[in-house]
Write a protein that holds these residues in place. Structure first.
Motif, PDB file in Angstrom:
ATOM      1  N   ASP A 181      12.986  -5.821  -2.929  1.00  0.00           N
ATOM      2  CA  ASP A 181      13.363  -5.601  -4.323  1.00  0.00           C
ATOM      3  C   ASP A 181      12.658  -6.511  -5.326  1.00  0.00           C
ATOM      4  OD1 ASP A 181      16.446  -4.097  -3.928  1.00  0.00           O
ATOM      5  OD2 ASP A 181      15.574  -5.206  -2.291  1.00  0.00           O
ATOM      6  N   ARG A 228      23.793  -1.441   5.961  1.00  0.00           N
ATOM      7  CA  ARG A 228      22.651  -1.022   6.775  1.00  0.00           C
ATOM      8  C   ARG A 228      22.958  -1.065   8.275  1.00  0.00           C
ATOM      9  NH1 ARG A 228      18.199  -3.866   2.730  1.00  0.00           N
ATOM     10  NH2 ARG A 228      18.399  -2.222   1.151  1.00  0.00           N
ATOM     11  N   ASN A 237      17.777   3.170  10.730  1.00  0.00           N
ATOM     12  CA  ASN A 237      17.227   1.833  10.529  1.00  0.00           C
ATOM     13  C   ASN A 237      16.664   1.256  11.824  1.00  0.00           C
ATOM     14  OD1 ASN A 237      17.785   1.859   7.784  1.00  0.00           O
ATOM     15  ND2 ASN A 237      19.809   0.948   8.037  1.00  0.00           N
ATOM     16  N   LEU A 308       6.843   1.407   5.656  1.00  0.00           N
ATOM     17  CA  LEU A 308       8.009   1.247   4.785  1.00  0.00           C
ATOM     18  C   LEU A 308       8.157   2.422   3.823  1.00  0.00           C
ATOM     19  CD1 LEU A 308       7.788  -2.571   3.943  1.00  0.00           C
ATOM     20  CD2 LEU A 308       9.164  -1.449   5.694  1.00  0.00           C
ATOM     21  N   LYS A 309       7.024   2.962   3.366  1.00  0.00           N
ATOM     22  CA  LYS A 309       7.083   4.116   2.467  1.00  0.00           C
ATOM     23  C   LYS A 309       7.569   5.371   3.184  1.00  0.00           C
ATOM     24  CE  LYS A 309       3.380   2.549  -0.613  1.00  0.00           C
ATOM     25  NZ  LYS A 309       1.960   2.754  -1.020  1.00  0.00           N
ATOM     26  N   SER A 310       7.157   5.519   4.431  1.00  0.00           N
ATOM     27  CA  SER A 310       7.506   6.730   5.180  1.00  0.00           C
ATOM     28  C   SER A 310       8.874   6.654   5.847  1.00  0.00           C
ATOM     29  CB  SER A 310       6.442   7.010   6.250  1.00  0.00           C
ATOM     30  OG  SER A 310       6.430   5.984   7.236  1.00  0.00           O
ATOM     31  N   PRO A 312      12.053   4.805   4.667  1.00  0.00           N
ATOM     32  CA  PRO A 312      12.873   3.955   3.799  1.00  0.00           C
ATOM     33  C   PRO A 312      14.167   3.513   4.481  1.00  0.00           C
ATOM     34  CG  PRO A 312      12.954   6.246   3.083  1.00  0.00           C
ATOM     35  CD  PRO A 312      11.893   6.159   4.124  1.00  0.00           C
ATOM     36  N   LYS A 314      17.951   2.796   5.151  1.00  0.00           N
ATOM     37  CA  LYS A 314      19.162   3.540   4.821  1.00  0.00           C
ATOM     38  C   LYS A 314      20.318   2.577   4.577  1.00  0.00           C
ATOM     39  CE  LYS A 314      17.168   7.520   5.519  1.00  0.00           C
ATOM     40  NZ  LYS A 314      16.876   8.432   4.392  1.00  0.00           N
TER      41      LYS A 314
END
Length: 328
Positions: A181, A228, A237, A308-310, A312, A314
């Motif tokens: 973040d 998570r 995850n 990380l983009k593919s 994400p 949860k």
């Protein structure tokens, strides 16, 4: 090496919470061995809390035991202490009376064996303007009770407001493969602009990225507070964790070492401030693992970024009952 308050610190910090904030605290004798190992491995920035455990057996008491046994280690450690919380109400309490009690009690327990280099509120009190809190803390610095002021779990606007009252020694926020973040919410950029180091807590995703959690049966009751780790998010995850593990295996390192290397890769990179990961560990072997520094190549960073983009993460970063204290 990174510096905080003009002092050199290791590239990896050391969080003490896990020793005392648990149903079965780690015996002092065992904890002290692990702490000594951390210091000898170069992890000389330690983070403790007045609320990490019961009032008569929190991490300040553990520190007192450690520095009684190893008094000559006191000047080697940069000690950050959190306070200003009301654990029973899952909220912050930055009233002058509560902060004064926390600082004075911690100093009394330490008994002159070790000073408080940085003191910070665990969370921002939504009922008290940050300026008022900073004025109280500024008084502690003037009185010589603490060496500097830190901030924890704060947003960019709060950092700017606080820094107008007194220089900020460090900002402690969550940062990991699971929680990037600060790269997007202006916290890292603000700290870089103001020259404030970031201390990255939970750099191992609250334990998820250690590789030690392989099935839902491995999830502790304490972990289950984290969204998570919730059963509805766990499987997805874990897929991400397994994918990261394969990248680590290819590199010949552990998942934890790769995750810490990823955090360190952003330190001073692309306009970011100094970032020091702060993993917790209660066993010598885990400390030794965490303190083995791993550097990532540009290709590896890109590979991880694509993962990380593919895939994400949860689930929310924090439980609902403390959402109001996140990025305050």
């Amino acid at each position: 090496m990174p510096t905080i308050l003009g002092r050199e610190i290791g590239s990896i910090g050391f969080g003490l919470m896990g020793f005392t904030w648990r149903a079965n605290p780690v015996p002092h004798s065992e904890a002290i061995k692990t702490m000594k190992c951390a210091l000898e491995a170069g992890a000389n920035m330690w983070n403790a809390g007045t609320f990490y455990g019961p009032p008569t057996a929190n991490s300040i008491h553990l520190l007192q035991a450690y520095f009684t046994q190893y008094p000559s280690d006191a000047p080697k450690v940069l000690l950050s202490v959190k306070g200003g919380m009301n654990v029973a109400k899952h909220s912050a309490d930055s009233s002058k009376a509560n902060l004064t009690r926390d600082v004075d009690d911690a100093l009394k327990i330490l008994g002159g064996l070790k000073s408080i280099d940085i003191f910070q509120c665990g969370r921002v009190d939504p009922e008290i303007p940050i300026e008022e809190t900073m004025e109280v803390m500024k008084g502690f610095v003037k009185e010589g009770k603490i060496g500097g002021i830190g901030l924890s779990e704060v947003g960019a606007k709060t950092i700017r407001r606080a820094a107008k009252i007194h220089p900020i020694a460090a900002v402690e926020v969550e940062f990991s493969l699971f929680s990037p973040d600060i790269l997007e919410n202006d916290v890292a950029a603000t700290c870089a602009e103001l020259g404030i180091p970031i201390v990255a807590y939970s750099p191992l995703g609250r334990g998820f990225l250690t590789g030690q959690i392989k099935t839902y049966a491995d999830v502790t009751e304490q972990h289950k507070f984290g969204p998570r780790f919730a059963e509805e998010n766990f499987a997805k995850n874990l897929e991400l964790v397994e994918t990261i593990r394969r990248v680590a295996e290819k590199k010949g390192v552990t998942s934890a070492q790769l995750a810490l290397g990823w955090v360190r890769a952003y330190s001073g990179r692309d306009g970011n401030p100094i970032i020091v990961p702060l993993p917790g560990a209660t066993k010598v072997e885990r400390v030794e693992e965490n303190c083995k520094l791993v550097d990532l190549t540009e290709e590896e960073l890109k590979e991880i970024g694509d993962i990380l983009k593919s895939m994400p993460v949860k689930g929310a970063r924090v439980p609902k009952f403390i959402e109001h204290l996140a990025w305050a």
